[in-house]
Design a protein around this motif. Structure first.
Motif, mmCIF file in Angstrom:
data_model
loop_
_atom_site.group_PDB
_atom_site.id
_atom_site.type_symbol
_atom_site.label_atom_id
_atom_site.label_comp_id
_atom_site.label_asym_id
_atom_site.label_seq_id
_atom_site.Cartn_x
_atom_site.Cartn_y
_atom_site.Cartn_z
ATOM 1 N N ASN A 129 36.571 31.198 35.935
ATOM 2 C CA ASN A 129 37.977 31.206 36.702
ATOM 3 C C ASN A 129 39.080 31.960 35.973
ATOM 4 O O ASN A 129 39.062 31.854 34.906
ATOM 5 N N PHE A 130 39.634 32.681 36.848
ATOM 6 C CA PHE A 130 40.656 33.720 36.169
ATOM 7 C C PHE A 130 41.948 33.791 37.146
ATOM 8 O O PHE A 130 41.547 33.722 38.378
ATOM 9 N N ARG A 131 42.915 34.061 36.532
ATOM 10 C CA ARG A 131 44.259 34.509 37.346
ATOM 11 C C ARG A 131 44.876 35.592 36.317
ATOM 12 O O ARG A 131 45.039 35.441 35.269
ATOM 13 N N LEU A 132 45.521 36.483 37.353
ATOM 14 C CA LEU A 132 46.422 37.459 36.662
ATOM 15 C C LEU A 132 47.766 37.186 36.537
ATOM 16 O O LEU A 132 48.552 36.641 37.692
ATOM 17 N N TYR A 133 48.562 37.106 35.501
ATOM 18 C CA TYR A 133 49.839 37.118 35.356
ATOM 19 C C TYR A 133 50.496 38.554 34.685
ATOM 20 O O TYR A 133 49.569 39.303 34.254
ATOM 21 N N ASP A 134 51.657 38.614 34.435
ATOM 22 C CA ASP A 134 52.454 39.647 33.829
ATOM 23 C C ASP A 134 53.114 39.174 32.473
ATOM 24 O O ASP A 134 53.710 37.855 32.735
ATOM 25 N N MET A 135 53.317 39.942 31.393
ATOM 26 C CA MET A 135 53.940 39.441 30.274
ATOM 27 C C MET A 135 55.352 39.207 30.707
ATOM 28 O O MET A 135 56.006 38.373 30.001
ATOM 29 N N ALA A 136 56.116 39.814 31.853
ATOM 30 C CA ALA A 136 57.303 39.140 32.172
ATOM 31 C C ALA A 136 57.308 37.746 32.756
ATOM 32 O O ALA A 136 58.423 37.130 33.109
ATOM 33 N N GLU A 145 50.595 25.871 35.502
ATOM 34 C CA GLU A 145 49.453 25.992 36.652
ATOM 35 C C GLU A 145 48.267 26.172 36.026
ATOM 36 O O GLU A 145 47.245 25.975 37.212
ATOM 37 N N VAL A 146 47.786 26.483 34.853
ATOM 38 C CA VAL A 146 46.571 26.884 34.467
ATOM 39 C C VAL A 146 45.892 25.575 34.014
ATOM 40 O O VAL A 146 46.191 24.448 33.767
ATOM 41 N N GLU A 147 44.236 25.858 33.864
ATOM 42 C CA GLU A 147 43.551 24.745 33.448
ATOM 43 C C GLU A 147 43.252 24.656 31.781
ATOM 44 O O GLU A 147 43.489 25.987 31.349
ATOM 45 N N ALA A 166 44.185 28.703 24.372
ATOM 46 C CA ALA A 166 45.008 27.415 24.282
ATOM 47 C C ALA A 166 44.397 26.390 24.931
ATOM 48 O O ALA A 166 43.636 26.304 25.999
ATOM 49 N N ASN A 167 44.626 25.088 24.311
ATOM 50 C CA ASN A 167 44.252 23.741 24.547
ATOM 51 C C ASN A 167 45.080 22.985 25.501
ATOM 52 O O ASN A 167 44.633 22.049 26.031
ATOM 53 N N ASN A 168 46.361 23.371 25.302
ATOM 54 C CA ASN A 168 47.394 22.531 26.052
ATOM 55 C C ASN A 168 48.405 23.692 26.462
ATOM 56 O O ASN A 168 48.607 24.665 25.735
ATOM 57 N N THR A 193 50.738 45.538 31.118
ATOM 58 C CA THR A 193 51.702 44.519 30.893
ATOM 59 C C THR A 193 50.982 43.456 31.482
ATOM 60 O O THR A 193 51.496 42.106 31.368
ATOM 61 N N GLY A 194 49.723 43.426 31.949
ATOM 62 C CA GLY A 194 48.994 42.396 32.630
ATOM 63 C C GLY A 194 48.390 41.350 31.444
ATOM 64 O O GLY A 194 48.126 41.883 30.650
ATOM 65 N N ILE A 195 48.514 39.999 31.961
ATOM 66 C CA ILE A 195 48.080 38.982 31.079
ATOM 67 C C ILE A 195 46.887 38.127 31.765
ATOM 68 O O ILE A 195 47.280 37.649 32.980
ATOM 69 N N LEU A 196 45.626 38.172 31.617
ATOM 70 C CA LEU A 196 44.741 37.527 32.258
ATOM 71 C C LEU A 196 44.456 36.323 31.487
ATOM 72 O O LEU A 196 44.398 35.964 30.347
ATOM 73 N N VAL A 197 44.373 35.010 32.366
ATOM 74 C CA VAL A 197 44.244 33.806 31.962
ATOM 75 C C VAL A 197 42.878 33.277 32.541
ATOM 76 O O VAL A 197 42.727 33.220 33.848
ATOM 77 N N GLU A 198 42.092 32.994 31.690
ATOM 78 C CA GLU A 198 40.669 32.411 32.237
ATOM 79 C C GLU A 198 40.120 31.140 31.416
ATOM 80 O O GLU A 198 40.573 30.957 30.358
#
Ligand code: ADP
Length: 418
Positions: A129-136, A145-147, A166-168, A193-198
């Motif tokens: 699962n993934f979500r897109l954020y921005d460095m700002a 918000e993330v798992e 990241a674990n926490n 500038t995008g940051i992907l969190v998965e």
């Protein structure tokens, strides 16, 4: 009298400093293919250096125009990129010239980690699962918000640069800020500038080297990565082929990589895929429309003296390919990790490392008195160790033994970004 046919001509897109050009140039010389280097540099500089084709990779429209103009005067059979830096440009220019290659959408999807995840998940290819954020964005808010565990990553970099586990929430905020600082220090291009969190995918990792031939995947090699890659950073070390995994698992991995290439629309030329495998099967980390990086292609041979680059060039100009199978025996490489940030002052033990049975070569590529920058900010290794033996386990043991004989003196002087 019949005219002698002209040798095939290809444009090879590269940055001036790449390691990847040499094996392509050597293979082209063997095959009698004329290579025109399309080097990433302003055209004025190219003129100064008498380089036939200076292109600015970050200005694709002008670069495509320059390639089309060049090809009008000097017809070319194919346009190839030696690494990630120009896969999209190669596809755009091939489209403009009507040459059979990957579409530019597919090349773009293989370069942008967010686009890739969108297409993979839409096609049902196993991926996190993934979500897109921005460095700002506000890291504290995002952290809530993330798992966990999760991985933050940039969209456009490669070689594990900027990829942090990241674990926490506390680790997440630090990782997000650290990646934000790295991105802020770099040139801005759309998407940068995008940051992907998965979600973090547990399991062990493999790398698959393959060639697409009109959409059909031919697996050239499957590499085991015997060192665990569990973070917080993901520095590659040992690759060994053939894989020691059961054939059924290897088949699942190949199927997953083939599905992934199809989902992105990649159809032609080399691919390099990274997958993780756990009890639920293979998961796609990434598939790139290029061949293996650094000096690692030296581990691959397809018949007497046929290199990976020869295979790629043969395919590109339509020459016959006698064998897609790697030769007998086991081979491997260790990308020598950077022990810490600082200045490399001395390297000892290279000769002793070369003496380890099974070691074919030890190449130190880092320059003395140059700053060493480890991951997640850095983008290089200290060098490469190559080994060859009958069995994969012997290759792995030889690489570890040779590495243990190397000693790097590093003067710590650069502050590590935290
Ligand atoms: P790059 O293109 O910079 O190599 P990747 O997305 O392939 O970036 O990530 C680099 C490495 O980070 C992978 O090879 C893997 O070891 C690790 N990694 C990336 N994403 C994940 C994830 N979701 N779960 C576990 N490990 C990951």
């Amino acid at each position: 009298m019949a005219q002698t046919p002209l040798p095939p001509r290809v444009i090879l897109l590269m940055r001036a400093t790449t390691y990847r050009a040499r094996p392509f140039l050597e293979a082209a010389a063997r095959l009698g293919i004329e290579v025109v280097k399309g080097i990433d540099m302003p055209p004025e500089l190219a003129e100064y250096w008498h380089a036939p084709l200076g292109l600015q990779f970050d200005q694709p429209e002008q670069a495509v125009e320059a390639i089309v103009e060049f090809a009008r005067r000097n017809p070319v059979q194919a346009i190839l990129a030696v690494d990630d830096s120009a896969t999209v440009l190669a596809a755009l220019a091939s489209e403009a010239l009507g040459l059979a290659f990957n579409s530019s959408e597919a090349a773009l999807a293989a370069r942008n980690k967010y686009r890739m995840r969108q297409l993979l998940s839409a096609a049902g290819v196993p991926c996190p699962n993934f979500r897109l954020y921005d460095m700002a964005d506000n890291p504290t808010q995002v952290a809530a918000e993330v798992e966990y565990p999760c991985v933050v990553k940039p969209l456009l970099l490669s070689g594990s640069r900027g990829v942090i586990r990241a674990n926490n929430p506390a680790e997440f905020e630090a990782a997000f800020r650290r990646l934000g600082r790295l991105l802020a220090s770099m040139q801005r291009v759309p998407g940068s500038t995008g940051i992907l969190v998965e979600n973090f995918i547990p399991g062990f990792e493999v790398a698959l080297e393959g060639m697409l031939d009109r959409g059909q995947l031919k697996v050239l090699a499957l590499f085991d990565k015997p060192d665990p890659l569990d973070g917080p950073f993901f520095e590659e070390t040992i690759y060994v082929t053939p894989s020691r995994l059961p054939v059924s698992v290897q088949t699942e991995i190949a199927d997953c990589a083939a599905q992934a290439a199809a989902a992105l629309g990649l159809r032609q030329g080399p691919i390099h895929a990274e997958l993780r495998v756990n009890e639920t099967g293979p998961w796609l980390v990434e598939v790139a429309g290029r061949s293996i990086g650094g000096l690692c292609s030296q581990t691959l041979r397809f018949g007497p003296d046929v290199s990976l680059e020869e295979l790629i060039l043969r395919q590109a100009v339509g020459l016959e390919i006698a064998s897609w199978r790697g030769d007998e025996g086991a081979r491997g490489v260790m990308m020598i990790p950077i022990p810490g940030a600082g200045l490399l002052k001395r390297v000892d033990g290279v000769e002793a490392a070369r003496q380890v049975p099974g070691i074919e070569s030890v190449e130190i590529t880092a320059q003395l008195y140059q700053p060493l920058v480890p991951l997640p900010e850095g983008e290089s290794y200290l060098g490469f160790i190559f080994a060859r033996a009958n069995e994969p386990a012997e290759v792995e043991a030889a690489l570890r033994q040779a590495h243990a004989r190397l000693h790097f003196e590093v003067e710590i002087m650069l502050p590590v970004l935290q």
